[in-house]
Each structure stands twice: as C-alpha cells, then as structure tokens.
Design an enzyme around this catalytic site. Sequence first.
Site, mmCIF file in Angstrom:
data_model
loop_
_atom_site.group_PDB
_atom_site.id
_atom_site.type_symbol
_atom_site.label_atom_id
_atom_site.label_comp_id
_atom_site.label_asym_id
_atom_site.label_seq_id
_atom_site.Cartn_x
_atom_site.Cartn_y
_atom_site.Cartn_z
ATOM 1 N N SER A 190 0.798 -1.226 0.000
ATOM 2 C CA SER A 190 0.000 0.000 0.000
ATOM 3 C C SER A 190 0.829 1.274 0.000
ATOM 4 O O SER A 190 1.626 1.499 -0.888
ATOM 5 C CB SER A 190 -0.951 -0.049 1.191
ATOM 6 O OG SER A 190 -1.817 1.033 1.150
ATOM 7 N N HIS A 191 0.665 2.061 1.053
ATOM 8 C CA HIS A 191 1.307 3.380 1.153
ATOM 9 C C HIS A 191 2.743 3.270 1.656
ATOM 10 O O HIS A 191 3.445 4.276 1.709
ATOM 11 C CB HIS A 191 0.504 4.242 2.106
ATOM 12 C CG HIS A 191 0.315 3.570 3.438
ATOM 13 N ND1 HIS A 191 -0.451 2.437 3.577
ATOM 14 C CD2 HIS A 191 0.826 3.830 4.647
ATOM 15 C CE1 HIS A 191 -0.416 2.047 4.829
ATOM 16 N NE2 HIS A 191 0.351 2.857 5.514
ATOM 17 N N ASP B 183 -2.427 6.433 -3.431
ATOM 18 C CA ASP B 183 -1.280 5.770 -2.800
ATOM 19 C C ASP B 183 -0.677 4.683 -3.692
ATOM 20 O O ASP B 183 -1.026 4.563 -4.864
ATOM 21 C CB ASP B 183 -1.687 5.187 -1.443
ATOM 22 C CG ASP B 183 -2.634 4.010 -1.606
ATOM 23 O OD1 ASP B 183 -3.328 3.958 -2.643
ATOM 24 O OD2 ASP B 183 -2.676 3.149 -0.712
ATOM 25 N N ASP C 125 -1.038 1.457 -4.099
ATOM 26 C CA ASP C 125 -1.897 0.503 -4.799
ATOM 27 C C ASP C 125 -3.231 1.094 -5.229
ATOM 28 O O ASP C 125 -4.126 0.366 -5.661
ATOM 29 C CB ASP C 125 -2.119 -0.750 -3.946
ATOM 30 C CG ASP C 125 -2.780 -0.434 -2.611
ATOM 31 O OD1 ASP C 125 -2.603 0.687 -2.107
ATOM 32 O OD2 ASP C 125 -3.483 -1.315 -2.070
ATOM 33 N N ASP D 278 -5.765 2.562 -3.632
ATOM 34 C CA ASP D 278 -7.035 2.506 -2.907
ATOM 35 C C ASP D 278 -7.252 3.703 -1.990
ATOM 36 O O ASP D 278 -8.360 3.950 -1.540
ATOM 37 C CB ASP D 278 -7.207 1.174 -2.149
ATOM 38 C CG ASP D 278 -6.092 0.891 -1.175
ATOM 39 O OD1 ASP D 278 -5.162 1.713 -1.058
ATOM 40 O OD2 ASP D 278 -6.142 -0.167 -0.506
ATOM 41 N N ARG D 279 -6.199 4.453 -1.691
ATOM 42 C CA ARG D 279 -6.369 5.630 -0.832
ATOM 43 C C ARG D 279 -6.499 6.893 -1.680
ATOM 44 O O ARG D 279 -6.070 6.917 -2.837
ATOM 45 C CB ARG D 279 -5.163 5.799 0.085
ATOM 46 C CG ARG D 279 -4.987 4.657 1.037
ATOM 47 C CD ARG D 279 -3.855 4.955 1.993
ATOM 48 N NE ARG D 279 -3.760 3.889 2.976
ATOM 49 C CZ ARG D 279 -3.246 4.035 4.182
ATOM 50 N NH1 ARG D 279 -2.758 5.202 4.551
ATOM 51 N NH2 ARG D 279 -3.201 3.017 5.026
ATOM 52 N N LYS E 131 -11.425 -0.109 -0.709
ATOM 53 C CA LYS E 131 -11.536 1.334 -0.865
ATOM 54 C C LYS E 131 -10.947 1.697 -2.223
ATOM 55 O O LYS E 131 -10.216 0.909 -2.807
ATOM 56 C CB LYS E 131 -10.838 2.054 0.276
ATOM 57 C CG LYS E 131 -9.387 1.675 0.531
ATOM 58 C CD LYS E 131 -8.958 2.297 1.840
ATOM 59 C CE LYS E 131 -7.485 2.087 2.130
ATOM 60 N NZ LYS E 131 -7.192 0.784 2.725
HETATM 61 C C1 G16 Z 1 -5.070 -0.660 5.476
HETATM 62 C C2 G16 Z 1 -6.484 -1.082 5.753
HETATM 63 C C3 G16 Z 1 -7.276 0.084 6.255
HETATM 64 C C4 G16 Z 1 -6.610 0.706 7.452
HETATM 65 C C5 G16 Z 1 -5.181 1.084 7.114
HETATM 66 C C6 G16 Z 1 -4.423 1.559 8.324
HETATM 67 O O1 G16 Z 1 -5.063 0.233 4.413
HETATM 68 O O2 G16 Z 1 -7.114 -1.620 4.612
HETATM 69 O O3 G16 Z 1 -8.548 -0.378 6.579
HETATM 70 O O4 G16 Z 1 -7.314 1.832 7.876
HETATM 71 O O5 G16 Z 1 -4.515 -0.040 6.624
HETATM 72 O O6 G16 Z 1 -4.353 0.523 9.251
HETATM 73 P P1 G16 Z 1 -3.464 0.624 10.542
HETATM 74 O O7 G16 Z 1 -3.984 1.826 11.289
HETATM 75 O O8 G16 Z 1 -3.671 -0.664 11.267
HETATM 76 O O9 G16 Z 1 -2.031 0.855 10.125
HETATM 77 P P2 G16 Z 1 -3.977 0.109 3.249
HETATM 78 O O10 G16 Z 1 -4.258 1.282 2.372
HETATM 79 O O11 G16 Z 1 -2.656 0.187 3.947
HETATM 80 O O12 G16 Z 1 -4.215 -1.213 2.626
#
Ligand code: G16
Length: 543
Positions: free
Chosen positions: A113-114, A277, A279, A281-282, A376
């Site tokens: 992801s990010h 981000d 991937d 989704d953000r 998302k």
């Molecule tokens: C993932 C989850 C999200 C979550 C985020 C942060 O997003 O899919 O639901 O809000 O991580 O999670 P944490 O607070 O546990 O670090 P992504 O965009 O990283 O796949």
Amino acid sequence: MQKRTIQTRPIEGQKPGTSGLRKKTRTFMAPHYLENFVQAIWNAIGGVQGKTLVLGGDGRYFNDRAAQVILRMAAASGAAKVIVGQGALLSTPAASNLIRQRRTDGGIILSASHNPGGLGEDFGVKFNCANGGPAPEDLTARIFDETQRLQCYDILEAQDVDLSRLGAARLGGMVVEIVDPVADYASLMARLFDFEAIRALIASGFTIRFDAMHAVTGPYAVAILQDMLGAPEGSVVNAVPSPDFGGGHPDPNPIWAKDLVDLVMGPDAPDFAAASDGDGDRNMILGRGIVVTPSDSLAVLAANAHLAPGYARGLAGVARSMPTSRAVDRVAAARGLALYETPTGWKFFGNLLDAGRVTLCGEESAGTGSDHVREKDGLWAVLLWLNILAATRLSVADTLRGHWQEFGRNHYARHDYEALDAGLAGAMLDDLRARLPDLPGQVVTGRRIAMADEFSYADPVDGSRSERQGLRIGFEDGARIVCRLSGTGTEGATLRVYLEDFTDDPARLELPVGAALAGVIAAADEIIGLRARTGRTAPDVVT
Ligand code: G16
C-alpha cells in the site's frame, strides 16, 4: 514442465495484519518465505484445484518476481486459470473489480500500500475472496495457522510467463490470461458517474491536478481523467509506476504529498487536486486553498452522493471505522441513514456491503469506497467529488464551508508515533487499558471524561466478534481521544492517537485544526503519558 514438491518448515511471524502480510522486501525474498505464505493461503482456502484467480500488484520492487512464483505455484496446485494484469500490475480496486466481474474464486494482490517500495523497503501479499474483498479475520487466522504447520509446497519448474503481452498463455495445464489492467475498471467508473457533466466542467476551464505518486494509479488516472474526461495532458503528474515510487513515500497525506499541498495553497492553485497511494485505494482531496480531511471527505460524499447517477437512488446506509471522525454520523442522523462503526480494516466493511446494509464506507486513513467493489478506491473518490462539483458548480472550499454550516464540524487529526519499541508501546497501552475504568468522572485539562472503554465489534451480519480494537476516551463536551497500535507497520510499533472535537459555533467553524484541537491534544498527553514514557515530544506524522 515438472511439478516439484519442496520440503520446508514453518516460518515465524507470518501473521496477516490489518491488510494482509506486510514485511520488509528482503524478508519476502528470503528462501521459502513467499512460497510458504502462498501455500498457506492455498491450504486455508481448500486448495486451488480447478479454480480461477486474479493476480496483480502495485508494481513495487519484487512485484514481477513474486507474480511469477505465484503463477507457478497456482499451476502446480491445479488452478484452472489466473487472470493477471499486464506487467503484473493491478490497482487494488481494479483487482477487486476483476474478481467480481469475472466471477472468480478470489485473487492475490501484491502490495504494501502506502509503505515505500524497494529492496530495503516494504512488500506485501494479501488474499481477497470471491466477493472481491480482503479475507475476513477467520480466514486470515486459518492462513496463519497453516503457516505454522507447513511442511512442503508445490511449484512448477517452468520458464517465466511473458506478462507484457495481452492474451492467453499456458503454464502447464493452467491458462494465464493477461488483461489490460485499466479497461474494465474504467468502464465501471463510466457507469457510476456522469462523465458528460465532468467533461463539461473540465471543458469550462476547471483545472485539476492528480498526483499518482509514481504508483499504480498513474495509468488509470491518465486514461480516465485525461483521455476520457478531457483534462489537459500534464494534469496527471508522476504517472509512471516505478518499483521504488520514485524514491518517495506513496502515502497521500499532507506530509508525503507536500508538493500538492503547497500547490493548492499557492498562487497557481488548480480548482481541484488529488493524490492516491501505492496501490490506488487511498485518496487525498484538495481544492484551491484547502486540504479536505478524509473524515470530512466521507461526510461530504455521503451527503451528496445522490448527485452521481450510480447513487441517485440514495444510500442504504453508511459505515466508518471507529477511529474515523464522527462527521459522517451527523449526515446519517440528518438523512435517516443507518450508520455502522467497525474496527480499522477494510475487511470489516465486506459483510455490511454484501448484505446491502451500507452503500458508502470510509476511514480516516484516506480510504473511501462504496458497494461497487469491496476495497476502498482512490480514483472512485476523486470521480465522485468531481461529479458532485460538476453538479453543484461550487468550489471545494465552499462545499466544505456549506457542509460545516449545515452539519457542524468535527475538527480531527491523527498523530502517529513511529518505530517505537514494540514492548514499550504495548506496555503503555496495557497501562492505559488498566486505568480505563477509573477515568470516567475525572477532569483533565478542564474537560470531564464521560466514558472510557476498549472497542470491540460484533459483526451484525455473521455475529463474529473482534476484541481489542482500540482504546477510546470520550469527554462530556463531545471531544474524543482514541489510541491503537497500527497493524500495517513493518518496523517496531506505530502508535496512532486520533483526536477529535466538535463545534457548531459559527465563530469556530473555520478555526485551523491545530488551534481547535489544542486542548484535546494536551488532554491526550496527560492521559497517555507518552512524553514521559517514550521521550517523544512530537508525533512523526500528523494527518
Ligand atoms: C489498510 C487497511 C485500512 C486501514 C489502514 C491503516 O489500508 O485496509 O482499513 O485503515 O490499513 O491501518 P493501521 O492503522 O492498522 O495501520 P492500506 O491502504 O494500507 O491497505
């Protein structure tokens, strides 16, 4: 081509977190690491014999190699077909869409992801189910279980499949279908939104800037915003995905997308700006002179989604993760919509979406989405915003102002303390947990605490329970503090402190977040004792 069964041993620490397994890239590249985890997925879902899967990732370092390994393992275990994005690329929402559109048995998404990418940075693998959504907790627990007793995995001895050419290839008895990663997703967007109206808005001189942050959304944003909607070339920047995201941090927030913030605050600001981000989704939404917080964005989208054709019938309900600000709650109350509060993690929205209880959901961590997929979706949020602005012809700033005047404003910020010693962070939260029963009634920095508890969730659809989902402290005046440890970090522990205060006083609506939250921040400091226990005097990231 020969199938080989490789002897292995369980590898410690393959427990999926908030969103799949995320580790340092080098960890994933170590002997058997990826293979063990993938075999554990196969075992946990009852094998892949005769099944069709989707495969793709955000293009980060090791994406291409990992994809080839997974293809050989799927073929060795008898999968009928794997649908792969060209170049092994698929944004997370596009992967979710393909899983659903093609009625497959699920898919594997390669992404952290990010988190930054590269040999010294992060990599990740997650499994999404046939509904297109991330594996729910009972399945991730089964996968972890399998990793702890794995003795062997199956893999085909074969050459790499050429993933650069669209069309069908074969790997042993398995078909590999290589598809355009953008096409199906773009047509879904064209069905949901009024592209004519957005095109007319852009043609009228409305300027946009989309920062793809050298990540996977680049090709999607160029195709949709520039080619289909007519935004001039150059409206999408950093559009070519790179294995290390151009050396940056593909996290769309005011810290890592500072250039974009500077742009909208400066004299050459576009009317609308956004970023996504690693991937895809953000999302981050900005307008001339304003950065929209993700929680406010969710509330604005919930209040106005009916302006887009895909949501013209109205919303079944809305959902937010617990730490997300309660701005959307006010919209739900005013419009008579059902509202659900879930733990952090998109997987918790899946049942609500599948059951038709909610149409829109979102999180403070820059994620918003709807029932169009089960992830998302960054570009979707951008297009819904554009559709709303095309319908109202208001600026982003005026949209926000009008929203706050109608519903009041939840000033909101998240403070992250990164790479803390995991033992120390755990002990600090244990200590706070133990003090929770004594907090109600206490007055801290002039505010009286009304409630303090640890959030747990009972899924209203299948009754499954998730405990220990964050500590929350609510004040009599409506302010709130939430603390939890991140489940997506790869280094030590990251403590997230979520701070919120509400006002409907017209004189305070436009107060900057820092000033509006100063009192809540001081209270959090006193209650958690973070300075004293960690020596940290300021958060590493404020979003
Ligand atoms: C993932 C989850 C999200 C979550 C985020 C942060 O997003 O899919 O639901 O809000 O991580 O999670 P944490 O607070 O546990 O670090 P992504 O965009 O990283 O796949």
